[in-house]
Design a protein around this motif. Structure first.
Motif, mmCIF file in Angstrom:
data_model
loop_
_atom_site.group_PDB
_atom_site.id
_atom_site.type_symbol
_atom_site.label_atom_id
_atom_site.label_comp_id
_atom_site.label_asym_id
_atom_site.label_seq_id
_atom_site.Cartn_x
_atom_site.Cartn_y
_atom_site.Cartn_z
ATOM 1 N N VAL A 181 -5.583 9.033 5.262
ATOM 2 C CA VAL A 181 -7.084 8.611 5.769
ATOM 3 C C VAL A 181 -7.982 8.863 4.801
ATOM 4 C CG1 VAL A 181 -8.672 8.442 7.727
ATOM 5 C CG2 VAL A 181 -6.270 8.244 8.099
ATOM 6 N N ASN A 182 -7.879 10.320 4.325
ATOM 7 C CA ASN A 182 -8.947 11.049 3.545
ATOM 8 C C ASN A 182 -8.467 11.108 2.179
ATOM 9 O OD1 ASN A 182 -7.136 12.907 4.208
ATOM 10 N ND2 ASN A 182 -8.564 14.555 4.840
ATOM 11 N N CYS A 183 -7.690 10.214 1.690
ATOM 12 C CA CYS A 183 -7.076 10.271 0.233
ATOM 13 C C CYS A 183 -8.334 10.368 -0.631
ATOM 14 C CB CYS A 183 -6.163 9.360 -0.150
ATOM 15 S SG CYS A 183 -7.143 7.668 -0.147
ATOM 16 N N PRO A 184 -8.290 10.937 -1.862
ATOM 17 C CA PRO A 184 -9.402 11.198 -2.867
ATOM 18 C C PRO A 184 -10.295 9.650 -3.109
ATOM 19 C CG PRO A 184 -7.550 12.339 -3.585
ATOM 20 C CD PRO A 184 -7.077 11.739 -2.421
ATOM 21 N N ALA A 185 -9.311 8.627 -3.089
ATOM 22 C CA ALA A 185 -10.129 7.650 -3.389
ATOM 23 C C ALA A 185 -10.794 6.780 -2.054
ATOM 24 C CB ALA A 185 -9.337 6.418 -4.001
ATOM 25 N N SER A 186 -10.302 7.389 -0.931
ATOM 26 C CA SER A 186 -10.852 6.562 0.370
ATOM 27 C C SER A 186 -12.373 6.605 0.347
ATOM 28 C CB SER A 186 -10.207 7.148 1.497
ATOM 29 O OG SER A 186 -10.833 8.646 1.489
ATOM 30 N N SER A 187 -13.320 7.467 0.111
ATOM 31 C CA SER A 187 -14.440 7.482 0.152
ATOM 32 C C SER A 187 -15.358 6.621 -0.800
ATOM 33 C CB SER A 187 -15.421 8.827 0.211
ATOM 34 O OG SER A 187 -15.114 9.356 -1.365
ATOM 35 N N ILE A 188 -14.837 6.081 -1.790
ATOM 36 C CA ILE A 188 -15.467 5.265 -2.805
ATOM 37 C C ILE A 188 -15.035 3.883 -3.044
ATOM 38 C CG2 ILE A 188 -16.716 7.035 -4.048
ATOM 39 C CD1 ILE A 188 -14.707 7.525 -6.044
ATOM 40 N N ALA A 189 -13.734 3.568 -2.500
ATOM 41 C CA ALA A 189 -13.066 2.166 -2.563
ATOM 42 C C ALA A 189 -13.732 1.155 -1.869
ATOM 43 C CB ALA A 189 -11.660 2.258 -2.351
ATOM 44 N N TYR A 190 -13.773 0.260 -2.428
ATOM 45 C CA TYR A 190 -14.273 -1.171 -1.624
ATOM 46 C C TYR A 190 -13.586 -1.129 -0.587
ATOM 47 C CZ TYR A 190 -15.449 -5.941 -0.723
ATOM 48 O OH TYR A 190 -15.750 -7.112 -0.093
ATOM 49 N N ASP A 191 -12.383 -1.034 -0.238
ATOM 50 C CA ASP A 191 -11.663 -1.076 1.057
ATOM 51 C C ASP A 191 -10.572 -0.007 0.957
ATOM 52 O OD1 ASP A 191 -11.132 -1.268 3.572
ATOM 53 O OD2 ASP A 191 -10.139 -3.264 3.090
ATOM 54 N N HIS A 192 -9.876 0.737 1.902
ATOM 55 C CA HIS A 192 -8.881 1.383 1.794
ATOM 56 C C HIS A 192 -7.967 1.026 3.223
ATOM 57 C CE1 HIS A 192 -7.114 5.679 3.166
ATOM 58 N NE2 HIS A 192 -6.286 4.834 2.654
ATOM 59 N N MET A 193 -6.714 0.618 2.722
ATOM 60 C CA MET A 193 -5.789 0.316 3.923
ATOM 61 C C MET A 193 -4.804 1.499 3.982
ATOM 62 S SD MET A 193 -3.037 -3.057 4.122
ATOM 63 C CE MET A 193 -1.844 -3.100 5.393
ATOM 64 N N VAL A 194 -4.715 2.016 5.171
ATOM 65 C CA VAL A 194 -4.000 3.256 5.153
ATOM 66 C C VAL A 194 -2.402 2.829 5.541
ATOM 67 C CG1 VAL A 194 -3.688 4.989 6.953
ATOM 68 C CG2 VAL A 194 -5.813 4.361 6.421
ATOM 69 N N GLY A 195 -1.546 3.378 4.702
ATOM 70 C CA GLY A 195 -0.114 2.872 4.891
ATOM 71 C C GLY A 195 0.418 3.395 3.501
ATOM 72 N N SER A 196 1.872 3.054 3.879
ATOM 73 C CA SER A 196 2.637 3.916 2.542
ATOM 74 C C SER A 196 2.907 2.680 1.595
ATOM 75 C CB SER A 196 3.961 4.145 3.197
ATOM 76 O OG SER A 196 5.026 4.704 2.104
ATOM 77 N N PHE A 197 2.733 3.079 0.295
ATOM 78 C CA PHE A 197 2.835 2.254 -0.832
ATOM 79 C C PHE A 197 4.383 1.934 -1.310
ATOM 80 C CE2 PHE A 197 1.344 6.423 -2.504
ATOM 81 C CZ PHE A 197 2.310 6.915 -3.030
ATOM 82 N N ASP A 198 5.114 2.694 -0.569
ATOM 83 C CA ASP A 198 6.631 2.405 -0.810
ATOM 84 C C ASP A 198 7.165 1.926 0.339
ATOM 85 O OD1 ASP A 198 6.613 4.379 0.861
ATOM 86 O OD2 ASP A 198 7.811 5.992 -0.734
ATOM 87 N N ASP A 199 6.468 1.237 1.260
ATOM 88 C CA ASP A 199 7.205 0.398 2.492
ATOM 89 C C ASP A 199 6.809 -0.940 2.088
ATOM 90 O OD1 ASP A 199 7.765 0.561 5.468
ATOM 91 O OD2 ASP A 199 6.034 -0.825 5.313
ATOM 92 N N SER A 200 7.683 -1.779 2.102
ATOM 93 C CA SER A 200 7.934 -3.299 1.798
ATOM 94 C C SER A 200 7.046 -4.101 2.561
ATOM 95 C CB SER A 200 9.173 -3.877 1.934
ATOM 96 O OG SER A 200 9.455 -5.093 1.848
ATOM 97 N N GLU A 201 7.044 -3.876 4.028
ATOM 98 C CA GLU A 201 6.229 -4.735 4.826
ATOM 99 C C GLU A 201 4.631 -4.391 4.727
ATOM 100 O OE1 GLU A 201 5.410 -5.539 9.563
ATOM 101 O OE2 GLU A 201 7.355 -4.709 9.154
ATOM 102 N N THR A 202 4.485 -3.178 4.656
ATOM 103 C CA THR A 202 2.772 -2.598 4.207
ATOM 104 C C THR A 202 2.467 -3.157 3.000
ATOM 105 O OG1 THR A 202 3.535 -0.718 5.393
ATOM 106 C CG2 THR A 202 1.329 -0.704 4.207
#
Length: 578
Positions: free
Chosen positions: A120-141
Motif C-alpha cells: 500500500v505504501n510502496c515508493p511510487a504510491s504517493s506520486i502515481a496517478y493511481d496505485h492498484m494494490v495487488g501482486s504484479f505476478d498474479d495473472s488475474e490481478t
C-alpha cells in the motif's frame, strides 16, 4: 502541438484550446525538453464553465488513490480533453523506486502513470496517478490492471510473462514485448539468445547434476561461477566453487533467496514470534538451492572493470545509447556509478556497439540496461541485460539532457527519443544502502544526506521506503561537476574518507604525476613539502608509455579541474609538454 494531439483526439476538438492554455519552457532544439502545466485543472474561475462542460467525460480513475477495486475504465477518447503530452495511461508492473522515478519524470509532461504493487505504501504510491494494490505476478490481478491502462510496461522483470503473452494476444499493448521479458527472465536462455546473435559473452553451459558440474570444471577450470537461471539479482543466485571439492557446497549448501523471502512474509503475516530469528538472516548468504532450481555455469571472468550502457529503443526500432559508465559493486550490489567511464575511446565504442546489437536483437520499446565486463586484455563481454530502467542510469536525471526515465516514457508512448548525451562533463552516483536495521539505519542515512546537501552540485533522491534494512537501497546521491577528479573528491569529502576532511581536498591546485610505482620514492618528497605548507595537491601514477591516452586525458583536463602546476616525473615529464 497539433502533431502531438492528433493521436489522442480529433482535430475538431482543438478549437476549445488557445495558445495561452499551455505553458512551455524554452529550450534549444538540441536538448528539447517539454514541460506541461495543466491550466484547466489549476486555473481561475474564468475556465470553470469549460471544466464543467467536460466534467461528464472525465476518467473515473482517481489520482494518487491506492485501491484494490476495479473501476469502469472506458477512456472514451473521443470526448476526453487532452491536458498533457499524451492522454494515454501508462501502466507499470511494480511500484518500487524505479516506478517512483518514472512517475516523477511523467509529472513534468503531465503523463498519467498507474502502478501495480502489493504494498500500500510502496515508493511510487504517493506520486502515481493511481496505485492498484495487488501482486504484479498474479495473472488475474494483472488482467484487471491491464484493463485500466492503454500501454503496459515493467519496472521489474520478475512478472508473470505467460499472462503478458495472453494480454498481447487480446490486443493489450505491452512494451517491451512479452517475448523479451521471457528471454531476460531466464539468464541461461538470455545467454543462448545473445550468443546466437554474435554478442561476445563469457563461456557458459547448462548443468543438471553434479557430473555436469564436474565436466564444466574440467572444461572451464576453477574458480567456477554458478548462477541461478531465474529470480536472481544483486548477487543473490550466484555462488563460486574454487575447486572440485566445493562443487556440492556451492550448489546445495545454502537456502535459496526466495525461500527466505517466503518465510519472512509468513512470519509477518502470522505474527509468529518463534521465527523472528529469520529477520536477522543476511539475505546475501542465501543463493543456490540445488540443481532442481535450474542452474548454469560461467567460466570465471577476471575483469578489471564493470561497465554499463543504458539504451533507449523506440517503437520505430530507433536506438539511442547513453555514454558508457563504470559501475563499482560492494557485496554484489551496485555501490558507485562513474559517468563517463574512464576507458579508452575504442573501448567505449566497442561497448556501445555491443549494447546496440544486444538491444536490437530484442522486441519492444523502452529503456534497457546492458551490463558488461572489461577484461585485462581489452575484451568487452556482455554480462546481462535488464529490460527496464536501471541503477546504472540514475545519474542521467541530473547529468543528461534526457533522463533514462523520461526516455522510457517517450519510447513506450511512441514519442521521439530524447538526447542521451551528457550536459555536464562528469557525474558520480552513490547508492544509499542501509547500514543498520530500523531507526539506527535511518539516522545514519540522514547524517550522510546532511553532509551531501552541503556539497555543490549534489542532488539527493530518497525513495521513501517505510522499512530500513541492511544493504537495502534506500536512495541515491548524484554529484555533477567539471571533471571526474572533482566529483570523486567531493564524494570522498561527503563520505569523510581519510585525507578529505578539509574542503581544500576537493580542489587540488598542484598535480604530482609519475610513470610507475618506482618513481614514487622520489616524487613523495614533493608531496611532503606541499603538505608542510598546506597546499592542496593530488598524486597520480599514469604510464605515458602503456596508457598514453590516460596521460593525454590527464593533461587536457588539468586546467579545468583547477590544477595550476604539474610536477611530473620520468615518463610523465617527457610526454606532458606535448
Amino acid at each position: 502541438m497539433m502533431m502531438l494531439l492528433q493521436q489522442t483526439t480529433s482535430v475538431t476538438k482543438l478549437s476549445v484550446f488557445s495558445k495561452s492554455d499551455f505553458c512551455f519552457k524554452h529550450c534549444s532544439s538540441s536538448s528539447a525538453r517539454l514541460f506541461f502545466m495543466d491550466k484547466h485543472t489549476n486555473s481561475s474561475s474564468s475556465s470553470s464553465s469549460l471544466k464543467q462542460s467536460f466534467k461528464q467525460y472525465q476518467s473515473p480513475v482517481l489520482a494518487c488513490h491506492a485501491s484494490t477495486a476495479t473501476n469502469d475504465t472506458s477512456l472514451r477518447k473521443d470526448y476526453l480533453p487532452v491536458h498533457g503530452v499524451s492522454e494515454v495511461i501508462v501502466g507499470v508492473l511494480g511500484g518500487g523506486q524505479l516506478g517512483r522515478m518514472l512517475c516523477q519524470a511523467a509529472s513534468e509532461m503531465a503523463i498519467k502513470v498507474m502502478v501495480l504493487d502489493p504494498l500500500v505504501n510502496c515508493p511510487a504510491s504517493s506520486i502515481a496517478y493511481d496505485h492498484m494494490v495487488g501482486s504484479f505476478d498474479d495473472s488475474e490481478t494483472v488482467h484487471e490492471f491491464a484493463k485500466r491502462c492503454a500501454v503496459l510496461t515493467v519496472e521489474i522483470e520478475h512478472v508473470d510473462v505467460a499472462t503478458m503473452e495472453k494480454l498481447e494476444q487480446q490486443g493489450v499493448d505491452c512494451q517491451p514485448k512479452a517475448s523479451t521479458i521471457r528471454i531476460i527472465q531466464d539468464k541461461y536462455l538470455q545467454k543462448v539468445h545473445f550468443s546466437r546473435h554474435g554478442i561476445p559473452l563469457p563461456d557458459f553451459m547448462k548443468i543438471d547434476d553434479l557430473e555436469g558440474a564436474k565436466r564444466a570444471g574440467d572444461l572451464f577450470g576453477y574458480p567456477l561461477m554458478f548462477k541461478s537461471r531465474r529470480l536472481a539479482y544483486d548477487g543473490c543466485g550466484n555462488a563460486v566453487a574454487k575447486n572440485e571439492e566445493e562443487l556440492t557446497s556451492a550448489v546445495n549448501g545454502r537456502m535459496f533467496y526466495t525461500e527466505v523471502q517466503f518465510l519472512k512474509k509468513l512470519v509477518s503475516h502470522l505474527g509468529l514470534t518463534t521465527l523472528v530469528f529469520l529477520y536477522a538472516i543476511d539475505e546475501q548468504q542465501f543463493t543456490l538451492g540445488g540443481f532442481a532450481r535450474g542452474l548454469y555455469v560461467e567460466k570465471w571472468t577476471p575483469f578489471v572493470k564493470e561497465l554499463a550502457v543504458i539504451v533507449g529503443r523506440g517503437r520505430d526500432n530507433s536506438i539511442s545509447c547513453y555514454p558508457v559508465v563504470e559501475t563499482i559493486h560492494k557485496e554484489n550490489i551496485c555501490h558507485v556509478v562513474k559517468a563517463p567511464a574512464h576507458v579508452p575511446w575504442k573501448i567505449r565504442e566497442h561497448a556501445i556497439d555491443i549494447a546496440h546489437k544486444a538491444v536490437s536483437s530484442l522486441e519492444g520499446a523502452g529503456v534497457f540496461a546492458v551490463e558488461l565486463f572489461l577484461t585485462k586484455d581489452g575484451q568487452v563481454l556482455l554480462n546481462e541485460v535488464a529490460p527496464r530502467t536501471h541503477n546504472s542510469g540514475h545519474h542521467t536525471i541530473e547529468s543528461c539532457y534526457t533522463s533514462q526515465f523520461e526516455q522510457h516514457l517517450r519510447a513506450v508512448l511512441g514519442l521521439p527519443l530524447g538526447d542521451p548525451s551528457m550536459k555536464t562533463p562528469a557525474a558520480i552516483m552513490y547508492n544509499l544502502l542501509g547500514e543498520d536495521e530500523g531507526e539506527p539505519g535511518f539516522h545514519l542515512a540522514h547524517q550522510l544526506i546532511g553532509r551531501a546537501l552541503n556539497i555543490q552540485g549534489t542532488a539527493v533522491h530518497w525513495y521513501d521506503k517505510p522499512e530500513m534494512r541492511k544493504q537495502r537501497k534506500m536512495g541515491h546521491i548524484t554529484i555533477v561537476g567539471s571533471s571526474v577528479g572533482i566529483v570523486e573528491a567531493q564524494l570522498k569529502s561527503m563520505l569523510k574518507e581519510e585525507g578529505s576532511e578539509t574542503q581544500n581536498a576537493v580542489s587540488p591546485c598542484v598535480g604530482i604525476i609519475m610513470g610507475s610505482d618506482s618513481d614514487l620514492r622520489i616524487m613523495k618528497d614533493a608531496a611532503m613539502i606541499l603538505n608542510m605548507f598546506g597546499v592542496p595537491h593530488e598524486v597520480r601514477i599514469v604510464s605515458a608509455h602503456r596508457t598514453p591516452e590516460m596521460m593525454f586525458s590527464y593533461a587536457l583536463s588539468a586546467r579545468d579541474r583547477g590544477i595550476q602546476i604539474i610536477i611530473a616525473g620520468a615518463g610523465g615529464a617527457a610526454h606532458l609538454p606535448g
